[in-house]
Design an enzyme around this catalytic site. Structure first.
Site, short mmCIF file in Angstrom:
data_model
loop_
_atom_site.label_atom_id
_atom_site.label_comp_id
_atom_site.label_asym_id
_atom_site.label_seq_id
_atom_site.Cartn_x
_atom_site.Cartn_y
_atom_site.Cartn_z
CD GLU A 64 1.21 -5.55 5.70
OE1 GLU A 64 2.10 -6.40 5.89
OE2 GLU A 64 0.45 -5.58 4.71
CB ALA A 86 -0.88 -0.02 1.24
CD GLU A 108 -2.63 -7.48 2.99
OE1 GLU A 108 -2.33 -6.30 2.69
OE2 GLU A 108 -3.24 -7.75 4.04
N GLY A 119 0.32 -4.92 0.97
CA GLY A 119 -0.88 -4.95 0.13
C GLY A 119 -0.62 -5.60 -1.22
N1 DAK Z 1 4.65 3.25 -0.81
C1 DAK Z 1 5.06 4.40 -1.37
N2 DAK Z 1 6.20 4.53 -2.06
C2 DAK Z 1 6.96 3.44 -2.19
C3 DAK Z 1 6.59 2.18 -1.62
C4 DAK Z 1 5.36 2.11 -0.91
N3 DAK Z 1 4.89 0.97 -0.36
N4 DAK Z 1 7.57 1.29 -1.92
C5 DAK Z 1 8.50 1.95 -2.64
N5 DAK Z 1 8.14 3.24 -2.81
C6 DAK Z 1 8.86 4.28 -3.52
C7 DAK Z 1 10.08 4.75 -2.72
O1 DAK Z 1 9.68 5.70 -1.77
C8 DAK Z 1 10.95 5.32 -3.81
O2 DAK Z 1 10.43 6.61 -4.16
P1 DAK Z 1 11.43 7.89 -4.24
O3 DAK Z 1 12.09 7.95 -2.92
O4 DAK Z 1 12.37 7.53 -5.38
O5 DAK Z 1 10.50 9.04 -4.55
C9 DAK Z 1 10.67 4.41 -5.01
O6 DAK Z 1 9.43 3.75 -4.72
C10 DAK Z 1 11.73 3.34 -5.20
O7 DAK Z 1 11.89 2.66 -3.99
P2 DAK Z 1 13.31 2.44 -3.27
O8 DAK Z 1 14.24 3.54 -3.66
O9 DAK Z 1 13.06 2.21 -1.83
O10 DAK Z 1 13.79 1.09 -3.98
P3 DAK Z 1 14.78 0.00 -3.39
O11 DAK Z 1 15.11 -0.92 -4.51
O12 DAK Z 1 15.90 0.63 -2.64
O13 DAK Z 1 13.90 -0.82 -2.32
C11 DAK Z 1 11.93 -1.92 -1.51
C12 DAK Z 1 12.82 -1.58 -2.73
C13 DAK Z 1 10.65 -2.60 -2.04
C14 DAK Z 1 12.67 -2.92 -0.60
C15 DAK Z 1 11.60 -0.64 -0.73
O14 DAK Z 1 11.06 0.33 -1.66
C16 DAK Z 1 10.60 -0.82 0.35
O15 DAK Z 1 10.92 -1.34 1.43
N6 DAK Z 1 9.37 -0.38 0.11
C17 DAK Z 1 8.33 -0.39 1.11
C18 DAK Z 1 7.83 -1.80 1.36
C19 DAK Z 1 6.73 -1.76 2.35
O16 DAK Z 1 6.94 -1.64 3.55
N7 DAK Z 1 5.53 -1.72 1.84
C20 DAK Z 1 4.32 -1.45 2.63
C21 DAK Z 1 3.88 -2.68 3.30
S1 DAK Z 1 2.61 -2.28 4.41
C22 DAK Z 1 -4.38 0.03 4.92
C23 DAK Z 1 -4.53 -1.23 4.43
C24 DAK Z 1 -3.42 -1.97 4.11
C25 DAK Z 1 -2.19 -1.47 4.34
C26 DAK Z 1 -2.05 -0.20 4.86
C27 DAK Z 1 -3.12 0.55 5.17
N8 DAK Z 1 -5.53 0.86 5.22
C28 DAK Z 1 -6.79 0.39 4.76
C29 DAK Z 1 -5.39 2.15 5.73
C30 DAK Z 1 -1.06 -2.23 3.93
C31 DAK Z 1 0.13 -1.78 4.22
C32 DAK Z 1 1.25 -2.28 3.50
O17 DAK Z 1 1.21 -2.66 2.34
#
Ligand code: DAK
Length: 260
Positions: free
Chosen positions: A135, A66, A115, A112
């Site tokens: 998460e 997400a 998911e 997400g």
């Molecule tokens: N959201 C927003 N931007 C994201 C992102 C994300 N989930 N994942 C990556 N990006 C963006 C980065 O910020 C970066 O943007 P800039 O800084 O260049 O502007 C760009 O994509 C490239 O990412 P990285 O530079 O970080 O790339 P790397 O190869 O170094 O790393 C990575 C890749 C996938 C390991 C890393 O990007 C990462 O850890 N990303 C986040 C993974 C994560 O934690 N995802 C979220 C999981 S929690 C909800 C319902 C469900 C959820 C939430 C709320 N509600 C109903 C309210 C679910 C939550 C989740 O999904």
């Protein structure tokens, strides 16, 4: 008009939907969720769509979760409302699609994103795929069905490990624990998904729809899956596809299913 974040191509019955936000590794913001939901919904009634393949743009990510920047300021009420809306609008809609949905997981499938892949009926991963539910590292829990669908696929113990560590597993480990159905080199991913789609497409569309319904029934609270199967099985005998399938077998020809 809002930018198109879902690219779709239709090739002889196979609709490929590509989530296209490469600058954010295809993270799911509200607009992506809404556009993808609309695309899945309209595919249900499109007669020329038989199977849906869902993938992400680029080779790095299916969906990196997400959009963290979007939900960072939410309060409890907003979080609950959005989880409910997202589950109804997209994740349950994918799972209950009357046409099979194959996830072609091309890289990171996190939070997400995983998911979403788990809501699909089948998952094929590229060999560079990395999957997890991180998460808890952000102070939340999976909110788009992850706490329910991950144990269904990999068992409670493995699901607990993945959810509580928040760690990622690679494609081979995903295959070993049943999270994905197959692993192939990245360059073969879409062709493999297409080949599986074409194998499904040889079958009765009506029976595919009923089979999905019967399998899902076993996971619904208050429903006895075996009873649901008996009803679905019985109803199949009333369909044109059943008459065509059995006639074609007896007449030693290929069936021409109408989907009715
Ligand atoms: N959201 C927003 N931007 C994201 C992102 C994300 N989930 N994942 C990556 N990006 C963006 C980065 O910020 C970066 O943007 P800039 O800084 O260049 O502007 C760009 O994509 C490239 O990412 P990285 O530079 O970080 O790339 P790397 O190869 O170094 O790393 C990575 C890749 C996938 C390991 C890393 O990007 C990462 O850890 N990303 C986040 C993974 C994560 O934690 N995802 C979220 C999981 S929690 C909800 C319902 C469900 C959820 C939430 C709320 N509600 C109903 C309210 C679910 C939550 C989740 O999904």
């Amino acid at each position: 008009m809002s930018q198109s974040l879902i690219h779709s191509t239709l090739n002889e019955g196979v609709l490929t939907l590509t989530i296209s936000r490469p600058e954010a590794l295809n993270a799911l913001n509200a607009e992506v969720i809404s556009q993808l939901s609309d695309a899945i919904e309209s595919a249900q009634s499109a007669p020329d769509v038989r199977i849906i393949v869902l993938t992400g743009s680029g080779e790095k990510a299916f969906v990196a979760g997400a959009d963290i920047k979007e939900f960072a300021d939410f309060n409890a009420k907003q979080g609950k409302e959005l989880a409910q809306r997202g589950q109804d609008q997209l994740f349950n809609r994918v799972e209950r699609s009357t046409k099979p949905v194959i996830a072609a997981v091309n890289g990171f499938a996190l939070g997400g994103g995983l998911e979403l892949a788990m809501a699909c009926h089948v998952r094929i991963a590229s060999d560079n795929a990395r999957m997890g539910l991180p998460e808890v590292s952000l102070g939340v829990i999976p909110g788009y069905g992850g706490t329910q669908r991950l144990p269904q696929l990999v068992g409670k113990g493995k699901a607990m490990e993945m959810i509580l560590t928040g760690g990622m597993i690679n494609a081979e480990d995903g295959l070993a624990c049943g999270l994905v159905n197959a692993v192939v080199p990245t360059e073969e991913l879409l062709a493999t998904a297409d080949a599986m789609a074409r194998k499904m497409m040889k079958n009765s569309p009506r029976a595919l729809q009923t089979a999905i319904q019967a399998v899902l029934a076993g996971y619904e609270e208050g429903i006895n899956g075996f009873d649901a199967e008996i009803s679905c099985f019985g109803a199949s005998f009333e369909t044109e596809d059943f008459k065509e399938g059995t006639s074609a077998f007896i007449e030693k020809r290929k069936p021409q299913f109408s989907g009715k």
